[in-house]
Design a protein around this motif. Structure first.
Motif, PDB file in Angstrom:
ATOM      1  N   GLY A 236       0.834  -1.204  -0.077  1.00  0.00           N
ATOM      2  CA  GLY A 236      -0.078  -0.008  -0.052  1.00  0.00           C
ATOM      3  C   GLY A 236       0.753   1.304   0.110  1.00  0.00           C
ATOM      4  N   GLY A 237       2.124   1.170   0.159  1.00  0.00           N
ATOM      5  CA  GLY A 237       2.910   2.140  -0.021  1.00  0.00           C
ATOM      6  C   GLY A 237       2.651   3.412   1.163  1.00  0.00           C
ATOM      7  N   GLN A 238       2.858   4.476   0.769  1.00  0.00           N
ATOM      8  CA  GLN A 238       2.536   5.544   1.672  1.00  0.00           C
ATOM      9  C   GLN A 238       1.185   5.580   2.345  1.00  0.00           C
ATOM     10  OE1 GLN A 238       2.520  10.104   0.541  1.00  0.00           O
ATOM     11  NE2 GLN A 238       4.708   9.750   1.664  1.00  0.00           N
ATOM     12  N   GLN A 239       0.252   4.955   1.621  1.00  0.00           N
ATOM     13  CA  GLN A 239      -1.251   5.086   2.087  1.00  0.00           C
ATOM     14  C   GLN A 239      -1.057   4.218   2.958  1.00  0.00           C
ATOM     15  OE1 GLN A 239      -3.438   7.335   1.045  1.00  0.00           O
ATOM     16  NE2 GLN A 239      -1.456   8.002  -0.289  1.00  0.00           N
ATOM     17  N   ALA A 240      -0.380   3.204   3.133  1.00  0.00           N
ATOM     18  CA  ALA A 240      -0.405   2.233   4.303  1.00  0.00           C
ATOM     19  C   ALA A 240       0.122   2.609   5.730  1.00  0.00           C
ATOM     20  CB  ALA A 240       0.139   0.726   3.740  1.00  0.00           C
ATOM     21  N   ALA A 241       0.858   3.798   5.591  1.00  0.00           N
ATOM     22  CA  ALA A 241       1.539   4.194   6.711  1.00  0.00           C
ATOM     23  C   ALA A 241       0.659   4.867   7.582  1.00  0.00           C
ATOM     24  CB  ALA A 241       2.750   5.181   6.240  1.00  0.00           C
ATOM     25  N   ARG A 242       0.896   4.990   8.855  1.00  0.00           N
ATOM     26  CA  ARG A 242      -0.028   5.450   9.706  1.00  0.00           C
ATOM     27  C   ARG A 242       0.945   6.197  10.982  1.00  0.00           C
ATOM     28  NH1 ARG A 242      -2.742   4.076   6.477  1.00  0.00           N
ATOM     29  NH2 ARG A 242      -4.756   2.844   6.590  1.00  0.00           N
ATOM     30  N   ARG A 243       0.154   7.196  11.238  1.00  0.00           N
ATOM     31  CA  ARG A 243       1.186   8.312  12.304  1.00  0.00           C
ATOM     32  C   ARG A 243       1.126   7.334  13.613  1.00  0.00           C
ATOM     33  NH1 ARG A 243       3.365  12.483  12.450  1.00  0.00           N
ATOM     34  NH2 ARG A 243       2.839  13.105  10.462  1.00  0.00           N
ATOM     35  N   VAL A 244       2.385   7.437  14.093  1.00  0.00           N
ATOM     36  CA  VAL A 244       2.672   6.910  15.511  1.00  0.00           C
ATOM     37  C   VAL A 244       3.587   7.726  16.332  1.00  0.00           C
ATOM     38  CG1 VAL A 244       3.815   4.917  16.773  1.00  0.00           C
ATOM     39  CG2 VAL A 244       2.582   4.438  14.566  1.00  0.00           C
TER      40      VAL A 244
ATOM     41  N   MET B  91       7.376  13.308  19.954  1.00  0.00           N
ATOM     42  CA  MET B  91       7.878  12.473  18.878  1.00  0.00           C
ATOM     43  C   MET B  91       7.168  11.665  17.981  1.00  0.00           C
ATOM     44  SD  MET B  91      11.063  14.007  19.017  1.00  0.00           S
ATOM     45  CE  MET B  91      12.104  12.904  18.172  1.00  0.00           C
ATOM     46  N   SER B  92       6.982  11.955  16.687  1.00  0.00           N
ATOM     47  CA  SER B  92       5.952  11.109  15.992  1.00  0.00           C
ATOM     48  C   SER B  92       6.425  11.019  14.355  1.00  0.00           C
ATOM     49  CB  SER B  92       4.495  11.757  15.831  1.00  0.00           C
ATOM     50  OG  SER B  92       4.499  13.005  15.631  1.00  0.00           O
ATOM     51  N   SER B  93       5.770   9.936  13.489  1.00  0.00           N
ATOM     52  CA  SER B  93       6.205  10.082  12.344  1.00  0.00           C
ATOM     53  C   SER B  93       4.870   8.971  11.736  1.00  0.00           C
ATOM     54  CB  SER B  93       7.570   9.714  11.953  1.00  0.00           C
ATOM     55  OG  SER B  93       7.751   9.713  10.664  1.00  0.00           O
ATOM     56  N   ARG B  94       5.336   8.869  10.536  1.00  0.00           N
ATOM     57  CA  ARG B  94       4.400   7.610   9.819  1.00  0.00           C
ATOM     58  C   ARG B  94       5.064   6.399   9.611  1.00  0.00           C
ATOM     59  NH1 ARG B  94      -0.492   9.615   7.969  1.00  0.00           N
ATOM     60  NH2 ARG B  94      -0.483   8.146   6.015  1.00  0.00           N
ATOM     61  N   PHE B  95       4.435   5.372   9.775  1.00  0.00           N
ATOM     62  CA  PHE B  95       5.084   3.888   9.868  1.00  0.00           C
ATOM     63  C   PHE B  95       4.358   3.008   9.116  1.00  0.00           C
ATOM     64  CE2 PHE B  95       7.123   6.097  13.467  1.00  0.00           C
ATOM     65  CZ  PHE B  95       8.248   5.912  13.009  1.00  0.00           C
ATOM     66  N   ALA B  96       4.714   2.195   8.143  1.00  0.00           N
ATOM     67  CA  ALA B  96       4.189   1.273   7.825  1.00  0.00           C
ATOM     68  C   ALA B  96       4.935  -0.136   8.338  1.00  0.00           C
ATOM     69  CB  ALA B  96       4.415   0.846   6.058  1.00  0.00           C
TER      70      ALA B  96
ATOM     71  N   ILE C 112       9.448  -2.850   9.987  1.00  0.00           N
ATOM     72  CA  ILE C 112       8.936  -1.304  10.298  1.00  0.00           C
ATOM     73  C   ILE C 112       9.685  -0.380   9.264  1.00  0.00           C
ATOM     74  CG2 ILE C 112       8.847   0.202  12.198  1.00  0.00           C
ATOM     75  CD1 ILE C 112      10.010  -2.543  13.794  1.00  0.00           C
ATOM     76  N   ALA C 113       8.866   0.295   8.597  1.00  0.00           N
ATOM     77  CA  ALA C 113       9.289   1.383   7.684  1.00  0.00           C
ATOM     78  C   ALA C 113       8.733   2.640   7.869  1.00  0.00           C
ATOM     79  CB  ALA C 113       9.006   0.887   6.317  1.00  0.00           C
ATOM     80  N   GLU C 114       9.675   3.446   8.152  1.00  0.00           N
ATOM     81  CA  GLU C 114       9.300   4.909   8.631  1.00  0.00           C
ATOM     82  C   GLU C 114       9.069   5.676   7.073  1.00  0.00           C
ATOM     83  OE1 GLU C 114      10.618   8.941  11.027  1.00  0.00           O
ATOM     84  OE2 GLU C 114      11.906   7.131  11.089  1.00  0.00           O
ATOM     85  N   TRP C 115       7.863   6.206   6.732  1.00  0.00           N
ATOM     86  CA  TRP C 115       7.686   6.847   5.542  1.00  0.00           C
ATOM     87  C   TRP C 115       6.833   8.036   5.835  1.00  0.00           C
ATOM     88  CZ3 TRP C 115       6.451   3.497   0.772  1.00  0.00           C
ATOM     89  CH2 TRP C 115       6.463   4.048  -0.429  1.00  0.00           C
ATOM     90  N   PRO C 116       7.688   9.082   6.146  1.00  0.00           N
ATOM     91  CA  PRO C 116       6.861  10.420   6.496  1.00  0.00           C
ATOM     92  C   PRO C 116       6.283  10.866   5.201  1.00  0.00           C
ATOM     93  CG  PRO C 116       9.228  10.571   6.925  1.00  0.00           C
ATOM     94  CD  PRO C 116       9.222   9.385   6.156  1.00  0.00           C
ATOM     95  N   ARG C 117       5.112  11.569   5.486  1.00  0.00           N
ATOM     96  CA  ARG C 117       4.250  12.328   4.451  1.00  0.00           C
ATOM     97  C   ARG C 117       5.117  13.072   3.615  1.00  0.00           C
ATOM     98  NH1 ARG C 117      -1.121  12.268   4.076  1.00  0.00           N
ATOM     99  NH2 ARG C 117      -1.269  11.922   6.500  1.00  0.00           N
ATOM    100  N   GLY C 118       4.831  13.072   1.996  1.00  0.00           N
ATOM    101  CA  GLY C 118       5.687  13.746   1.290  1.00  0.00           C
ATOM    102  C   GLY C 118       6.936  13.168   0.702  1.00  0.00           C
ATOM    103  N   ALA C 119       7.571  12.008   1.483  1.00  0.00           N
ATOM    104  CA  ALA C 119       8.696  11.604   1.089  1.00  0.00           C
ATOM    105  C   ALA C 119       8.457  10.468   0.013  1.00  0.00           C
ATOM    106  CB  ALA C 119       9.228  10.618   2.228  1.00  0.00           C
ATOM    107  N   ALA C 120       9.370  10.465  -0.978  1.00  0.00           N
ATOM    108  CA  ALA C 120       9.395   9.362  -2.275  1.00  0.00           C
ATOM    109  C   ALA C 120       9.507   8.049  -1.886  1.00  0.00           C
ATOM    110  CB  ALA C 120      10.295   9.853  -3.130  1.00  0.00           C
ATOM    111  N   GLU C 121      10.061   7.748  -0.699  1.00  0.00           N
ATOM    112  CA  GLU C 121       9.876   6.258  -0.178  1.00  0.00           C
ATOM    113  C   GLU C 121      10.302   6.095   1.264  1.00  0.00           C
ATOM    114  OE1 GLU C 121      14.429   4.822  -1.144  1.00  0.00           O
ATOM    115  OE2 GLU C 121      13.295   4.973  -3.045  1.00  0.00           O
ATOM    116  N   PRO C 122      10.444   5.050   1.790  1.00  0.00           N
ATOM    117  CA  PRO C 122      10.797   4.911   3.346  1.00  0.00           C
ATOM    118  C   PRO C 122      12.152   5.507   3.449  1.00  0.00           C
ATOM    119  CG  PRO C 122       9.551   3.054   2.643  1.00  0.00           C
ATOM    120  CD  PRO C 122       9.694   3.888   1.587  1.00  0.00           C
ATOM    121  N   VAL C 123      12.381   6.203   4.732  1.00  0.00           N
ATOM    122  CA  VAL C 123      13.655   6.866   5.119  1.00  0.00           C
ATOM    123  C   VAL C 123      14.509   5.959   5.836  1.00  0.00           C
ATOM    124  CG1 VAL C 123      12.731   9.261   4.843  1.00  0.00           C
ATOM    125  CG2 VAL C 123      12.679   8.083   6.940  1.00  0.00           C
TER     126      VAL C 123
END
Length: 418
Positions: A275-283, A299-304, A330-341
């Motif tokens: 699901g890519g970035q759409q599957a990431a949820r803020r934690v 401290m928060s970010s988006r993670f798949a 666990i993949a950290e994928w902030p909103r707006g990033a092209a791929e997980p960081v």
């Protein structure tokens, strides 16, 4: 690093030194250990022996301090074991953090100095590499064990050995049985050593320099240890659920081998397919140190987060004839990033809260805090001695000083500076 008034520091160190350095039985050794710790904690830009002796105002002679660190044959293991015991009891660590740091050097005489890559400089440069294990929580931590990495150029058994390696080793006092050993193996040696001292790791955390190594992860699992380790996105894995079949080689052939019908994918591809970035949820995982409008920032970010089966040639060899173990990705994928960081793998149980996984993955930041303190505050990389024994004495004394500061911070009865 001054945690109490200078006038009281020596007094507070006396009881601590007698406890931690109780194994130093020869006359004067405990006293010199105490003075060395005192010198490390005093204000001063340089924490090598000569300027520390000057700041101590003649309380101990520079030559005596140098002899204690460089030449006195006191074992570091009992001291480190006591430091680990005190920190384990006082801090109640949530994990053991494994990492390494570069100690930049000039010249070639320091033990195990070589041109090698270090994240400290972000490039290949002349340095020593120190590997450490820290006991950590979100609010407290301390390095409790150390190893000095031996490059292949310092190993006579290696084809990459320097032409004058025997002379260098003799001058540095490196024993014949000490040779090149990968950093991840040094880390496992320390984990085993700490367990042998009666400590039990609640969890192992490490960066991708260790996490990318399948053998390292396998050895942690073989020891029954949980881990959350950072990895690279190009590692291979199978999705879960995945279909498995068994390939046989006849009645007399090799044993049956499990095969997976789904192809291996990279971690990036698996996250994208899920699901890519759409599957990431803020934690949100912890309270930060910065404040806004008088309120602490969280401290928060988006993670798949998904279940996978790490793969690759090494793991197939290590698990020959058996199913590959499942793990958390666990993949950290902030909103707006092209791929997980960032990516992490974990063998923690399937029934675990996502927020807990993220918090534990992020716990490794404490070791960066430790390195900053032991370098800028206590002079980890200021030691100018040129012996193997002296280096290990110095880093042990650094750990003792850092542990003292940590214990002072954790003790509600600690006297405030005047």
């Amino acid at each position: 690093m001054r945690v109490v008034g200078v006038e009281r520091l020596r007094e507070d160190l006396t009881e601590y030194t007698a406890d931690v350095f109780a194994s130093l039985s020869r006359s004067g050794w405990q006293d010199r250990a105490g003075w060395y710790l005192y010198g490390l904690m005093l204000d001063g830009r340089r924490k090598s022996i000569q300027p520390m002796a000057v700041r101590l105002g003649g309380a101990v002679h520079e030559q005596a301090l140098n002899h204690f660190v460089t030449n006195s044959p006191w074992p570091v293991e009992p001291v480190r074991a006591r430091i680990a015991e005190l920190i384990d009891e006082a801090v109640e660590p949530q994990a053991w953090a494994i990492d390494d740091t570069g100690l930049l050097k000039c010249g070639t005489a320091s033990p195990c100095v070589a041109r090698q890559y270090t994240g400290t400089a972000g490039k290949v440069t002349n340095c020593q590499i120190a590997v450490s294990v820290s006991m950590v929580t979100d609010i407290a931590s301390c390095p409790v064990d150390w190893r000095l990495f031996v490059p292949e150029s310092w190993d006579p058994a290696s084809p990459k050995a320097h032409p004058d390696v025997h002379q260098r080793r003799r001058k540095a006092g490196i024993a014949d049985e000490i040779g090149h050993r990968e950093k991840w193996r040094l880390a496992l040696d320390m984990v085993d050593e700490l367990i042998g001292w009666g400590r039990q790791p609640p969890l192992i955390v490490a960066d991708s320099g260790y996490g990318d190594n399948a053998e390292f992860r396998y050895e942690l699992e073989r020891r029954g240890l949980g881990y959350v380790v950072q990895v690279s996105g190009d590692l291979n894995a199978y999705p879960l659920p995945t279909r498995r079949t068994t390939v046989t080689h006849g009645r007399i052939g090799r044993p049956p081998v499990p095969r997976y019908r789904d192809p291996e994918s990279t971690l990036l591809a698996l996250v994208t397919a899920a699901g890519g970035q759409q599957a990431a949820r803020r934690v949100t995982w912890r309270q930060g140190s910065r404040r806004r409008g008088g309120q602490p920032q969280m401290m928060s970010s988006r993670f798949a987060i998904l279940r996978i089966r790490p793969a690759g040639r090494v793991l197939r060899r290590l698990h020959r004839g058996h199913d590959l173990p499942a793990a958390w990705l666990i993949a950290e994928w902030p909103r707006g990033a092209a791929e997980p960081v960032k990516y992490w793998l974990s063998n923690l149980p399937e029934r675990i809260a996502r927020r807990t996984l993220v918090r534990l993955a992020k716990l490794r930041w404490r070791i960066e805090h430790d390195y900053r303190e032991v370098k800028t505050g206590l002079g980890l990389d200021h030691y100018e001695g040129r012996t193997w024994q002296g280096w290990h004495h110095h880093v042990t004394l650094i750990s003792a000083a850092h542990a003292f500061c940590t214990l002072q911070r954790r003790d509600p009865k600690t006297r405030a500076p005047e």
